[in-house]
Every structure is written in structure tokens, then in C-alpha cells.
Enzyme design. Structure first.
Site, PDB file in Angstrom:
ATOM      1  N   LYS A  67      19.581  56.759  39.715  1.00  0.00           N
ATOM      2  CA  LYS A  67      19.636  55.295  39.630  1.00  0.00           C
ATOM      3  C   LYS A  67      20.830  54.853  40.457  1.00  0.00           C
ATOM      4  O   LYS A  67      21.929  55.392  40.292  1.00  0.00           O
ATOM      5  CB  LYS A  67      19.800  54.821  38.184  1.00  0.00           C
ATOM      6  CG  LYS A  67      19.940  53.293  38.100  1.00  0.00           C
ATOM      7  CD  LYS A  67      19.731  52.762  36.693  1.00  0.00           C
ATOM      8  CE  LYS A  67      20.991  52.778  35.881  1.00  0.00           C
ATOM      9  NZ  LYS A  67      20.851  52.007  34.624  1.00  0.00           N
ATOM     10  N   ARG A 111      15.872  51.344  28.082  1.00  0.00           N
ATOM     11  CA  ARG A 111      16.247  52.742  27.819  1.00  0.00           C
ATOM     12  C   ARG A 111      17.487  52.811  26.942  1.00  0.00           C
ATOM     13  O   ARG A 111      17.686  53.752  26.182  1.00  0.00           O
ATOM     14  CB  ARG A 111      16.371  53.559  29.098  1.00  0.00           C
ATOM     15  CG  ARG A 111      17.474  53.196  30.104  1.00  0.00           C
ATOM     16  CD  ARG A 111      18.817  53.705  29.687  1.00  0.00           C
ATOM     17  NE  ARG A 111      19.678  54.103  30.761  1.00  0.00           N
ATOM     18  CZ  ARG A 111      20.994  53.932  30.742  1.00  0.00           C
ATOM     19  NH1 ARG A 111      21.604  53.347  29.730  1.00  0.00           N
ATOM     20  NH2 ARG A 111      21.718  54.380  31.748  1.00  0.00           N
ATOM     21  N   SER A 199      31.532  44.639  25.049  1.00  0.00           N
ATOM     22  CA  SER A 199      32.268  45.142  26.221  1.00  0.00           C
ATOM     23  C   SER A 199      33.769  45.171  25.956  1.00  0.00           C
ATOM     24  O   SER A 199      34.559  45.070  26.880  1.00  0.00           O
ATOM     25  CB  SER A 199      31.947  44.260  27.423  1.00  0.00           C
ATOM     26  OG  SER A 199      32.128  42.898  27.081  1.00  0.00           O
ATOM     27  N   MET A 219      27.163  51.700  21.232  1.00  0.00           N
ATOM     28  CA  MET A 219      26.442  51.666  22.503  1.00  0.00           C
ATOM     29  C   MET A 219      27.199  50.968  23.629  1.00  0.00           C
ATOM     30  O   MET A 219      26.809  51.043  24.782  1.00  0.00           O
ATOM     31  CB  MET A 219      25.096  50.950  22.303  1.00  0.00           C
ATOM     32  CG  MET A 219      24.221  51.552  21.231  1.00  0.00           C
ATOM     33  SD  MET A 219      23.844  53.300  21.483  1.00  0.00           S
ATOM     34  CE  MET A 219      22.921  53.231  23.003  1.00  0.00           C
ATOM     35  N   THR A 221      30.521  51.267  24.651  1.00  0.00           N
ATOM     36  CA  THR A 221      31.590  51.964  25.369  1.00  0.00           C
ATOM     37  C   THR A 221      31.005  52.968  26.361  1.00  0.00           C
ATOM     38  O   THR A 221      30.476  54.004  25.968  1.00  0.00           O
ATOM     39  CB  THR A 221      32.536  52.649  24.357  1.00  0.00           C
ATOM     40  OG1 THR A 221      33.154  51.627  23.589  1.00  0.00           O
ATOM     41  CG2 THR A 221      33.613  53.457  25.057  1.00  0.00           C
ATOM     42  N   LYS A 226      37.341  51.495  27.438  1.00  0.00           N
ATOM     43  CA  LYS A 226      36.633  50.648  26.474  1.00  0.00           C
ATOM     44  C   LYS A 226      36.664  51.308  25.094  1.00  0.00           C
ATOM     45  O   LYS A 226      36.673  52.547  24.994  1.00  0.00           O
ATOM     46  CB  LYS A 226      35.161  50.456  26.885  1.00  0.00           C
ATOM     47  CG  LYS A 226      34.954  49.435  28.003  1.00  0.00           C
ATOM     48  CD  LYS A 226      33.459  49.200  28.192  1.00  0.00           C
ATOM     49  CE  LYS A 226      33.161  48.317  29.381  1.00  0.00           C
ATOM     50  NZ  LYS A 226      31.721  48.275  29.702  1.00  0.00           N
TER      51      LYS A 226
HETATM   52  P1  NAD Z   1      27.203  40.792  27.769  1.00  0.00           P
HETATM   53  O1  NAD Z   1      28.265  40.312  28.704  1.00  0.00           O
HETATM   54  O2  NAD Z   1      25.878  40.126  27.783  1.00  0.00           O
HETATM   55  O3  NAD Z   1      27.769  40.734  26.262  1.00  0.00           O
HETATM   56  C1  NAD Z   1      29.078  41.184  25.977  1.00  0.00           C
HETATM   57  C2  NAD Z   1      29.268  41.296  24.469  1.00  0.00           C
HETATM   58  O4  NAD Z   1      30.603  41.755  24.234  1.00  0.00           O
HETATM   59  C3  NAD Z   1      29.142  39.960  23.742  1.00  0.00           C
HETATM   60  O5  NAD Z   1      28.640  40.191  22.448  1.00  0.00           O
HETATM   61  C4  NAD Z   1      30.600  39.507  23.685  1.00  0.00           C
HETATM   62  O6  NAD Z   1      30.832  38.573  22.649  1.00  0.00           O
HETATM   63  C5  NAD Z   1      31.286  40.825  23.410  1.00  0.00           C
HETATM   64  N1  NAD Z   1      32.705  40.807  23.747  1.00  0.00           N
HETATM   65  C6  NAD Z   1      33.263  40.418  24.911  1.00  0.00           C
HETATM   66  N2  NAD Z   1      34.602  40.513  24.823  1.00  0.00           N
HETATM   67  C7  NAD Z   1      34.884  40.985  23.576  1.00  0.00           C
HETATM   68  C8  NAD Z   1      36.087  41.310  22.895  1.00  0.00           C
HETATM   69  N3  NAD Z   1      37.273  41.170  23.466  1.00  0.00           N
HETATM   70  N4  NAD Z   1      35.985  41.796  21.633  1.00  0.00           N
HETATM   71  C9  NAD Z   1      34.785  41.967  21.031  1.00  0.00           C
HETATM   72  N5  NAD Z   1      33.622  41.660  21.640  1.00  0.00           N
HETATM   73  C10 NAD Z   1      33.670  41.181  22.888  1.00  0.00           C
HETATM   74  O7  NAD Z   1      27.098  42.345  28.053  1.00  0.00           O
HETATM   75  P2  NAD Z   1      25.865  43.323  27.751  1.00  0.00           P
HETATM   76  O8  NAD Z   1      25.028  43.406  28.979  1.00  0.00           O
HETATM   77  O9  NAD Z   1      25.239  42.961  26.472  1.00  0.00           O
HETATM   78  O10 NAD Z   1      26.630  44.729  27.633  1.00  0.00           O
HETATM   79  C11 NAD Z   1      27.424  45.031  26.497  1.00  0.00           C
HETATM   80  C12 NAD Z   1      28.114  46.368  26.711  1.00  0.00           C
HETATM   81  O11 NAD Z   1      27.140  47.406  26.772  1.00  0.00           O
HETATM   82  C13 NAD Z   1      28.916  46.482  28.006  1.00  0.00           C
HETATM   83  O12 NAD Z   1      30.145  47.146  27.702  1.00  0.00           O
HETATM   84  C14 NAD Z   1      28.051  47.362  28.885  1.00  0.00           C
HETATM   85  O13 NAD Z   1      28.814  48.068  29.842  1.00  0.00           O
HETATM   86  C15 NAD Z   1      27.445  48.273  27.849  1.00  0.00           C
HETATM   87  N6  NAD Z   1      26.208  48.981  28.234  1.00  0.00           N
HETATM   88  C16 NAD Z   1      26.053  50.250  27.793  1.00  0.00           C
HETATM   89  C17 NAD Z   1      24.909  50.959  28.126  1.00  0.00           C
HETATM   90  C18 NAD Z   1      24.733  52.366  27.604  1.00  0.00           C
HETATM   91  O14 NAD Z   1      23.825  53.053  28.066  1.00  0.00           O
HETATM   92  N7  NAD Z   1      25.493  52.789  26.634  1.00  0.00           N
HETATM   93  C19 NAD Z   1      23.915  50.370  28.924  1.00  0.00           C
HETATM   94  C20 NAD Z   1      24.080  49.049  29.318  1.00  0.00           C
HETATM   95  C21 NAD Z   1      25.240  48.344  28.975  1.00  0.00           C
END
Ligand code: NAD
Length: 321
Positions: A67, A111, A199, A219, A221, A226
Site C-alpha cells: 500500500k 480493514r 490521535s 486502535m 496508536t 502516540k
Molecule cells: P480523526 O482526525 O477523524 O479523529 C481524531 C480523533 O482523535 C477524534 O476523536 C478526536 O477528538 C481525537 N483527538 C484528537 N486530539 C485528541 C487529544 N489530544 N486527546 C484525545 N483525543 C483526541 O482521525 P481518524 O481518521 O479517526 O484516526 C484516528 C487515529 O487512528 C489516528 O491516530 C490514526 O493515525 C489512527 N489509525 C490507525 C489505524 C490502524 O490500523 N491502527 C488505521 C487508521 C488510522
């Protein structure tokens, strides 16, 4: 070569198909039939973009590829396209010839939701009734929708750092016919299953917020630095991961291992539970914690499933390449 454009993914991929693909590849990873390649992630010095590759080879599913993509923070404002952009490329493992190019944006959310769902299916108590959500952003809605299919939940509770975003997950609960309640972090103690998908770099969830017997899927971090949960919670939990190497370097376990609270050897592959070589949950008071960091093989698995369905439905674009 087959092309499946982003616009077709929603019609082709089901949550069930994503679940099966991710469960199979986690199993293959645990039996050493599949492995991920080292991840490349670069700040390219243009448009503040982060770009990289996640790849791997699954000998069981015969899926080889990568990817490519990342995060362009100015996209929406400047170009009217979403900030996360990715595409998946599959190759014929027998010849190395490229076999497919698949839109990876929606697939990434599906996924990722499938990964926490797999952990809930295999690790949560059968009698789990209250689903707890920490996070209400883009991924959270996909996570909740998939999780609610895993147990007979009766209620959803949610907390988010930005409370104005909570209606995003309330809507998903309502669509599933379940009541939703916004709670403070102390209120999370009521949850039988918790998903955290934020995030943040500063943990919101402390050990005191999680009751005995809970399954928690961490999920959000996926990067060094992070952190969503207090490291001490991992010491109180039986810890599982999609991939142990990622869990200790970019996942939630990076902090607990660095603090000497747990060792690498204390983290178990979720695939071992799927394969039956790890017993998983052993009692109703055990806290199980899944550190879902996101591996390239998940992307390849769902992309391969999409290509198969696109061919079956006559939606695949064939290109002579
Ligand atoms: P998003 O920007 O749509 O949402 C961010 C979320 O984090 C919101 O709920 C927001 O309120 C919260 N947030 C932001 N700052 C914060 C803080 N200081 N304290 C507590 N909460 C806070 O992002 P998203 O697309 O929903 O992604 C969320 C996370 O998931 C990201 O860290 C992203 O990198 C991660 N992610 C992980 C995987 C995986 O495979 N594990 C895949 C995709 C995304």
C-alpha cells in the site's frame, strides 16, 4: 492487470468479507506463512505530506504487494480531496508481474475496523452488553459499526476529547437500534468492550477507567510517541497485537515496554488465538487488550478480496500492462 477504482469499493466490499480477510491473514502471520516488510514513512518536504509504503507477502493467501500513500494535510482545503490518500498494488507471486491496482482509502477504514472486530470476536466475554467508544472521528464510526456485530450489545457509551464530535458515533448506535449515552472517562467502567481510536499523544484512558473482564482494542496508536492508554493498564492486561514488532515500536505497547512494565515476550499475536495455539481469554475477570497498529498485510488481504468480487460482478477494469 486489473484496476478497481476507489468509487467502486463501497459497492464491492462488505464488513463480513473484510473480517474474513483480516482474520485469515492474522492467522497466517501467526503460523509464519505471512510477513510484513519494514515500513517506509517519509516527510517528503512538499505540502507537509507524509508518504510511505507498507507491504508484505502472504504465502497462505498468495498475496504479494504494497500500500502506497499517506497524509496530505492541505488536501481538503486546497484540492477538495480527503487528506488521507492511499492505493494498493498487488503482484503475481509467481512472476512478479503487477496484477492489480485498488483504491485504498475506504479499504483502510474497513480493514482497521475488521482488526478490532476480530479481536472482539476472539477475546471479549460472550456476555458483553455495554460497548464503550473513546474517539468519534472518521475511523470511530467504522469501528463501532463493525464491533456491534460481534456481541449482543444492549447499549453504547462514548467519550471524546472533542465532545461536539460525539453525534458521529451516536448516529451509528441509533442505526443499530441501540441507546447511546455520553459519559465522562470514569463512566467507561461500565463498558464490557472498549475501542479507543484517537490521535492523541497523551493518554486519556487510565487503568482505573477499565473494569475487570473488559476487552479493550487500542486502535489509534500507530506512530512513535502516540499514546491512548496509561502504560500501567497494559501491565494489568493480557496483551495481544496484530504484529508484536510494530506493537513495541509504534503501537500502544511502546510505552509499557520502554517503562519496563511489560516485556516483548508478554505480547501475544492475535493470530495465535485464531489458530488455537494461544488460549486467549482464560476467565471472566481478565482484562484483554488488543494493540492494533495496522499492518500492510491487512491492506493486501482486503484488496485481494475486492479484486475477486470485482471480477465476479464484472466491475473490474482490465488493462493490458
Ligand atoms: P480523526 O482526525 O477523524 O479523529 C481524531 C480523533 O482523535 C477524534 O476523536 C478526536 O477528538 C481525537 N483527538 C484528537 N486530539 C485528541 C487529544 N489530544 N486527546 C484525545 N483525543 C483526541 O482521525 P481518524 O481518521 O479517526 O484516526 C484516528 C487515529 O487512528 C489516528 O491516530 C490514526 O493515525 C489512527 N489509525 C490507525 C489505524 C490502524 O490500523 N491502527 C488505521 C487508521 C488510522
Amino acid at each position: 492487470m486489473i484496476i478497481v477504482p476507489e468509487r467502486e469499493i463501497a459497492n464491492l466490499m462488505t464488513r463480513d468479507a473484510a473480517f474474513d480477510a483480516v482474520e485469515s491473514v492474522f492467522a497466517a502471520m501467526a503460523s509464519d506463512d505471512a510477513y510484513n516488510f519494514p515500513v517506509i514513512r517519509e516527510a517528503i518536504g512538499h505540502e507537509d505530506a507524509l508518504y510511505g509504503f507498507k507491504g508484505g507477502f502472504d504465502r497462505a493467501g498468495m498475496t504479494l504487494g504494497l500500500k502506497a500513500g499517506g497524509y496530505w494535510p492541505n488536501n481538503l482545503e486546497k484540492h477538495g480531496v480527503i487528506n488521507h490518500q492511499s492505493s494498493i498494488f498487488l503482484f503475481d507471486p509467481d512472476t512478479g508481474k503487477v496484477s492489480a491496482m485498488v483504491g485504498g482509502n475506504l479499504l483502510t477504514a474497513l480493514r482497521t475496523a475488521a482488526a478490532s472486530s476480530v479481536s472482539i470476536r476472539h477475546l471479549a466475554r460472550e456476555d458483553a452488553k455495554v460497548m464503550g467508544m473513546i474517539g468519534a472521528g472518521h475511523q470511530a464510526t467504522f469501528q463501532l459499526r463493525a464491533a456491534l456485530e460481534q456481541r449482543n450489545f444492549e447499549k453504547v457509551i462514548g467519550w471524546n476529547y472533542h465532545p461536539e464530535m460525539l453525534p458521529n458515533i451516536e448516529k451509528v448506535a441509533q442505526e443499530a437500534g441501540l441507546p447511546f449515552e455520553a459519559v465522562d472517562l470514569d463512566g467507561m467502567i461500565e463498558a464490557d468492550v472498549v475501542i479507543s481510536i484517537t490521535s492523541t499523544f497523551n493518554p486519556s484512558i487510565m487503568a482505573k477507567h477499565i473494569s475487570p473482564g473488559t476487552h479493550i482494542a487500542c486502535m489509534g496508536t500507530d506512530t512513535k510517541g502516540k499514546q491512548e492508554v496509561e502504560a500501567g493498564l497494559l501491565a494489568k492486561s493480557t496483551v495481544f497485537a496484530d504484529e508484536v514488532a510494530q506493537s513495541i515500536s509504534i503501537g500502544e505497547a511502546q510505552h509499557a515496554v520502554a517503562a519496563g512494565l511489560i516485556r516483548k515476550a508478554d505480547i501475544h499475536q492475535i493470530g495465535a488465538v485464531i489458530n488455537g495455539t494461544h488460549k486467549g481469554r482464560t476467565c471472566d475477570t481478565e482484562i484483554t487488550l488488543f494493540d492494533g497498529t495496522g499492518v500492510g498485510l491487512q491492506d493486501l488481504a482486503v484488496a485481494a478480496a475486492v479484486v475477486k468480487r470485482a471480477v465476479e460482478k464484472g466491475l473490474a477494469i482490465h488493462v493490458d500492462f
